[in-house]
Design a protein around this motif. Structure first.
Motif, PDB file in Angstrom:
ATOM      1  N   GLU A  94      -7.596  -1.107  -5.375  1.00  9.20           N
ATOM      2  CA  GLU A  94      -7.515   0.238  -4.817  1.00  9.20           C
ATOM      3  C   GLU A  94      -6.556   0.262  -3.630  1.00  9.20           C
TER       4      GLU A  94
ATOM      5  N   GLU B  61      -6.767   1.945  -0.949  1.00 10.20           N
ATOM      6  CA  GLU B  61      -7.537   1.936   0.299  1.00 10.20           C
ATOM      7  C   GLU B  61      -7.933   0.524   0.708  1.00 10.20           C
ATOM      8  N   SER B  62      -8.220  -0.327  -0.274  1.00  9.00           N
ATOM      9  CA  SER B  62      -8.592  -1.709   0.024  1.00  9.00           C
ATOM     10  C   SER B  62      -7.403  -2.466   0.614  1.00  9.00           C
TER      11      SER B  62
ATOM     12  N   TRP C  38       0.834  -1.202   0.000  1.00  6.04           N
ATOM     13  CA  TRP C  38       0.000   0.000   0.000  1.00  6.04           C
ATOM     14  C   TRP C  38       0.868   1.252   0.000  1.00  6.04           C
TER      15      TRP C  38
END
Length: 313
Positions: free
Chosen positions: A101, A103-104, A78
């Motif tokens: 994503e 955020e995921s 991330w």
């Protein structure tokens, strides 16, 4: 053009692209190859406990440690998505490839982190849980967010995170930190720089594009080769220490001595061969063998202890 077809075409053009991640993308976030090494080294810490834990407790501990390692990998991917996108080795990871994503990945990593730490704490003890929590924190915050982008010693200091699983496993089995687990920590800690710097010599252009201050990019390839050789020379006798200290057999002693000597020889070849394809081949050979070296040492320790507990030897 009909109103319906116009509307459909308009929606298709203005709607944002929604990444569609498959289960395999979430598995990749866990860095399964790294996780396999974490599992093996943590298992070595568990089996070296003077009194072996109940198999269910041991299984739960290994599962929690594996999930913690996977959480670290997800959080690393991330945060490093910008770096991964410009490096050929990592450009196809789920986030830079656009399949997932950021955020995921962040949510996935945070949930797994909390789940792993609390599972280990409730199943074993809170010293082990604290060590696992510190391991995740060190890898994600100290190494990934700080050291990796700020110093050519990133691998040296950050290697502590990868070296902690044997201590976590030993603490899960005993509730304390024993000398055996410290020795295993030291082996992995000293192994990490020559392992990663051998790859960095080959991938220095990648790291340069990403702005990561790996040693070959900051201090030069020749200095890196010297450091690799020094660490290999330190690692070879350290790898024999489990036999010298009495918690591994002469079989382990012989295997670690021979493989350690070969590792030093490969490091010497990296130091000697400095130009063209010969230099690249020498570095990759050391990188690949170093993986086998560490797996061999810990596999023998785990195998010997398993045979001992089974009453075979």
């Amino acid at each position: 053009m009909s109103d319906a077809s116009y509307l459909g075409d308009h929606v298709q053009r203005v709607s944002p692209r929604i990444p569609v991640a498959s289960p395999s993308d979430y598995v990749l976030l866990l860095k399964p190859r790294v996780m396999s090494l974490v599992v093996l080294t943590a298992l070595a810490g568990i089996v070296l406990a003077p009194v072996p834990p109940h198999p269910l407790i041991a299984f739960t501990a290994i599962l929690a440690i594996a999930v913690g390692a996977g959480a670290s990998g997800a959080l690393n991917m991330w945060y490093d998505a910008d770096i991964d996108a410009v490096m050929s080795r990592t450009a196809q990871r789920p986030i830079p490839a656009g399949r997932l994503e950021p955020e995921s990945a962040l949510a996935f990593g945070l949930v797994l982190s909390m789940l792993s730490v609390f599972t280990l704490g409730f199943a074993t003890n809170w010293l082990a849980a604290a060590l696992l929590s510190f391991t995740i924190f060190f890898y994600v915050v100290i190494y990934t967010m700080w050291l990796k982008r700020s110093t050519p010693q990133n691998i040296v200091i950050g290697g502590a995170a990868g070296a902690l699983p044997p201590m976590v496993g030993y603490a899960a089995a005993t509730g304390q930190i024993g000398l055996a687990s410290v020795i295993l920590f030291a082996i992995i800690f000293v192994w990490t720089p020559p392992h990663f710097w051998a790859l960095a010599l080959v991938k220095s252009d990648d790291y340069g594009r990403a702005g990561v201050p790996m040693m070959p990019n900051v201090l030069g390839a020749d200095r890196t080769r010297l450091e690799i050789l020094v660490y290999a020379v330190l690692l070879a006798p350290l790898g024999v220490a489990p036999w010298l200290m009495g918690f591994a057999s002469p079989v382990y002693g012989a295997a670690s001595a021979v493989s350690g000597a070969y590792l030093v020889w490969l490091a010497a070849q990296v130091y000697r061969k400095r130009e063209g394809d010969a230099a690249r081949r020498a570095s990759m050979k050391l990188f690949l063998f170093s993986i086998s070296y560490l797996f061999l040492l810990f596999l023998i320790i785990v195998g010997e202890r398993a045979l001992h507990l089974a009453g075979i030897v």
